[in-house]
Enzyme design. Structure first.
Site, PDB file in Angstrom:
ATOM      1  N   LEU A 140       0.846  -1.187   0.000  1.00 50.92           N
ATOM      2  CA  LEU A 140       0.000   0.000   0.000  1.00 50.92           C
ATOM      3  C   LEU A 140       0.882   1.238   0.000  1.00 50.92           C
ATOM      4  O   LEU A 140       1.998   1.215   0.537  1.00 50.92           O
ATOM      5  CB  LEU A 140      -0.898   0.021   1.246  1.00 50.92           C
ATOM      6  CG  LEU A 140      -1.916  -1.109   1.403  1.00 50.92           C
ATOM      7  CD1 LEU A 140      -2.670  -0.954   2.725  1.00 50.92           C
ATOM      8  CD2 LEU A 140      -2.895  -1.146   0.239  1.00 50.92           C
ATOM      9  N   ASP A 141       0.362   2.329  -0.571  1.00 50.70           N
ATOM     10  CA  ASP A 141       1.079   3.601  -0.517  1.00 50.70           C
ATOM     11  C   ASP A 141       1.292   4.018   0.930  1.00 50.70           C
ATOM     12  O   ASP A 141       0.555   3.605   1.833  1.00 50.70           O
ATOM     13  CB  ASP A 141       0.278   4.694  -1.233  1.00 50.70           C
ATOM     14  CG  ASP A 141       0.131   4.448  -2.724  1.00 50.70           C
ATOM     15  OD1 ASP A 141       0.909   3.648  -3.265  1.00 50.70           O
ATOM     16  OD2 ASP A 141      -0.780   5.050  -3.318  1.00 50.70           O
ATOM     17  N   ARG A 142       2.258   4.892   1.128  1.00 53.38           N
ATOM     18  CA  ARG A 142       2.648   5.328   2.470  1.00 53.38           C
ATOM     19  C   ARG A 142       1.455   5.848   3.290  1.00 53.38           C
ATOM     20  O   ARG A 142       1.315   5.538   4.479  1.00 53.38           O
ATOM     21  CB  ARG A 142       3.720   6.426   2.349  1.00 53.38           C
ATOM     22  CG  ARG A 142       4.196   6.992   3.671  1.00 53.38           C
ATOM     23  CD  ARG A 142       5.285   8.044   3.441  1.00 53.38           C
ATOM     24  NE  ARG A 142       5.695   8.646   4.700  1.00 53.38           N
ATOM     25  CZ  ARG A 142       6.574   8.119   5.538  1.00 53.38           C
ATOM     26  NH1 ARG A 142       7.138   6.965   5.250  1.00 53.38           N
ATOM     27  NH2 ARG A 142       6.884   8.735   6.651  1.00 53.38           N
ATOM     28  N   THR A 144      -1.821   5.343   2.553  1.00 54.35           N
ATOM     29  CA  THR A 144      -3.004   4.489   2.448  1.00 54.35           C
ATOM     30  C   THR A 144      -2.959   3.488   3.597  1.00 54.35           C
ATOM     31  O   THR A 144      -1.898   2.960   3.930  1.00 54.35           O
ATOM     32  CB  THR A 144      -3.027   3.749   1.094  1.00 54.35           C
ATOM     33  OG1 THR A 144      -3.096   4.711   0.040  1.00 54.35           O
ATOM     34  CG2 THR A 144      -4.224   2.818   0.989  1.00 54.35           C
TER      35      THR A 144
END
Length: 306
Positions: A140-142, A144
């Site tokens: 996951l993105d930082r 998210t």
């Protein structure tokens, strides 16, 4: 469901009736789609037993045979174990699912980085007396939040990588977007590539990688001019949901990189549900991720309802 047990460093699988007639070789190749190199290594190092004897890889198996795999030997973690109070959504001998908070990378992006979810997962194994490589299956993105799947040994990792590629692992996200979405549901099929003018940004690009996002409107909030959307992914491109919804004209609330307004302290995206076909038992593991950070983003929403 397949009967599996752990005996020290070995995993024992009772051969189910529908595997009768398969060989060990065909289980690795056809059932598990295990990499050739890994299969070869396990074969050469006699890490597979049948009824407690070194396996004959080409002999047909019988229902009830005891297939043992040497999976739990000590290995280097691959990352520096680092303490963080993790929220565990599911764990067994093969899998670990953690609920990632905002502001944390899934895995190290530079040598020695130790403040990521992978570092925390390694520390969790370490305090349990386990020294084995920990591998993220997706990320996951930082900023998210939500469910992230890790494999606790390389064979599970290889099988899960294949299941992710074949869309057997189902990922459900909740997104709060700017504006009142007019469509009840739809699918965005737009390739995504790098933005040449920005180091981290992605964009819709005809020469980019194929990307498919399915979305469904859950609720609109007229007063705040926001919409709650459920998304399912067929692919896992960097920033996929953020890029696709921005392209549709409904950027994520709080996502300044893709046109969202600063109504929240981060982009309003949460991986709320993960459905995983277990690599060995064949049962489906379903994980729901509660909201840990900034609960005002998804206020009043039940994460177990999706």
């Amino acid at each position: 469901m397949v009967n599996i047990q752990r005996f020290g460093e070995w995993c024992e699988i009772l051969v189910p009736p529908d595997w009768e007639g398969y060989t060990v070789e065909s289980i690795f190749r056809t059932v598990w789609s295990a990499p050739k190199k890994q299969t070869h290594n396990m074969r050469m190092e006699k890490q597979v037993l049948i009824n407690e004897e070194p396996a004959n890889w080409t002999k047909p198996l019988l229902s009830g045979d005891k297939l043992r795999l040497h999976l739990f030997q000590e290995e280097d973690f691959g990352v520096v174990p680092s303490y963080f109070d993790v929220d565990i959504l599911y764990e067994d001998d093969h899998l670990l699912v953690l609920n990632k908070p905002a502001g944390m990378d899934t895995h190290p992006n530079s040598p020695g980085q130790s403040n990521t979810l992978a570092n925390a997962a390694a520390f969790h194994l370490q305090i349990q007396g386990e020294s084995r490589i920990i591998k993220h299956v997706h990320r996951l993105d930082r900023d998210t939040t939500g469910a992230v799947l890790f494999a606790k040994h390389s064979l599970a990792g290889a099988i899960l990588d294949k299941k992710l590629e074949e869309r057997e692992i189902k990922r459900t996200y909740l997104a709060m977007v700017q504006g009142k979405l007019q469509q009840k549901k739809g699918t965005i099929r737009e390739p995504i590539g790098r933005d040449r003018h920005h180091a981290t940004r992605r964009r819709i690009s005809p020469k980019g990688q194929p990307a498919v996002t399915h979305f469904e409107l859950i609720e609109t909030y007229s007063r705040q001019d926001l919409s709650l959307i459920k998304c399912r992914l067929d692919t896992g491109r960097t920033h996929q949901i953020r890029v696709h919804l921005s392209h549709l004209g409904y950027p994520l609330a709080g996502d300044l990189l893709y046109g969202g307004k600063p109504v929240f302290p981060r982009q309003a995206l949460h991986a709320v549900k993960l459905e995983i076909p277990h690599p060995f038992s064949r049962e489906t593991i379903v994980c729901h991720a509660p909201f840990l950070d900034h609960p005002e983003i998804f206020k009043g929403i039940d994460p177990y309802a999706f």
